[in-house]
Scaffold this motif. Structure first.
Motif, short mmCIF file in Angstrom:
data_model
loop_
_atom_site.label_atom_id
_atom_site.label_comp_id
_atom_site.label_asym_id
_atom_site.label_seq_id
_atom_site.Cartn_x
_atom_site.Cartn_y
_atom_site.Cartn_z
N VAL A 44 -2.45 3.84 4.80
CA VAL A 44 -3.40 4.04 3.70
C VAL A 44 -3.79 2.69 3.08
O VAL A 44 -4.97 2.45 2.79
CB VAL A 44 -2.82 4.99 2.63
N VAL A 45 -2.83 1.80 2.93
CA VAL A 45 -3.13 0.46 2.40
C VAL A 45 -4.09 -0.27 3.34
O VAL A 45 -5.08 -0.87 2.90
CB VAL A 45 -1.85 -0.35 2.16
N LYS B 136 -5.32 -0.36 -7.06
CA LYS B 136 -5.17 0.87 -6.27
C LYS B 136 -4.18 0.64 -5.13
O LYS B 136 -3.30 1.48 -4.89
CB LYS B 136 -6.54 1.28 -5.72
N ILE B 137 -4.29 -0.49 -4.47
CA ILE B 137 -3.39 -0.80 -3.35
C ILE B 137 -1.95 -0.96 -3.84
O ILE B 137 -1.01 -0.44 -3.23
CB ILE B 137 -3.89 -2.06 -2.62
N ASP C 70 -9.67 -3.23 -6.46
CA ASP C 70 -8.94 -2.52 -5.40
C ASP C 70 -7.46 -2.89 -5.35
O ASP C 70 -6.65 -2.09 -4.89
CB ASP C 70 -9.58 -2.82 -4.05
N SER D 127 -7.51 1.04 3.10
CA SER D 127 -8.13 0.67 1.83
C SER D 127 -8.83 -0.67 1.89
O SER D 127 -9.75 -0.93 1.12
CB SER D 127 -7.09 0.64 0.71
N VAL D 128 -8.39 -1.53 2.79
CA VAL D 128 -8.97 -2.87 2.86
C VAL D 128 -9.83 -3.10 4.10
O VAL D 128 -10.26 -4.21 4.36
CB VAL D 128 -7.88 -3.97 2.78
N ILE E 182 -0.54 2.48 -4.65
CA ILE E 182 -0.19 3.20 -3.43
C ILE E 182 1.12 2.65 -2.86
O ILE E 182 2.01 3.42 -2.46
CB ILE E 182 -1.33 3.09 -2.38
#
Length: 128
Positions: free
Chosen positions: A38-39, A5-6, A2, A42-43, A9
């Motif tokens: 969004v970050v 991806k983070i 992840d 994501s977590v 972004i």
């Protein structure tokens, strides 16, 4: 992983912010805010994993649920304070950001007072 991806972004958000900063500053701020949200989203699953592990450890150790609730509140206040202060600082209002950070620290101290009082009571019982 992840983190890739983070990081992607965040890098795209930063790049878009830099492009829009001079031309459309209002839109640049919205892009930066949206990227941050969004970050965080994501977590969000990691937060629940951490909270379940802490709760499990606390139950095995026999800690009161009030202590665990307090711990979660302190963690939440810390994260919310850091996130909001960072956004305010990004806008350019560092003075307000410092005040939000101070308020968060004071709230954490106020939330922690019942545990501190119990600790002092416990120490006083041990000494007498």
């Amino acid at each position: 992983m992840d983190i890739f991806k983070i990081a992607a972004i965040a890098l795209v958000t930063a790049f878009c912010y830099l492009i829009l900063r001079d031309a459309k500053s209002e839109l640049a701020f919205i892009v930066a805010l949206a990227g941050g949200i969004v970050v965080l989203l994501s977590v969000i699953n990691y937060f629940s994993d951490v909270f379940s592990v802490i709760s499990s450890i606390a139950q095995r150790a026999g800690l009161a649920t009030s202590v665990i609730t307090l711990l979660f509140k302190v963690i939440a206040v810390g994260y919310i304070t850091e996130f909001s202060a960072s956004i305010i600082d990004d806008i350019g209002l560092s003075s307000l950001s410092d005040k939000v950070t101070l308020a968060g620290k004071l709230i954490i101290v106020a939330l922690s007072l019942p545990v501190v009082v119990k600790l002092f009571d416990f120490i006083a019982e041990m000494l007498t």
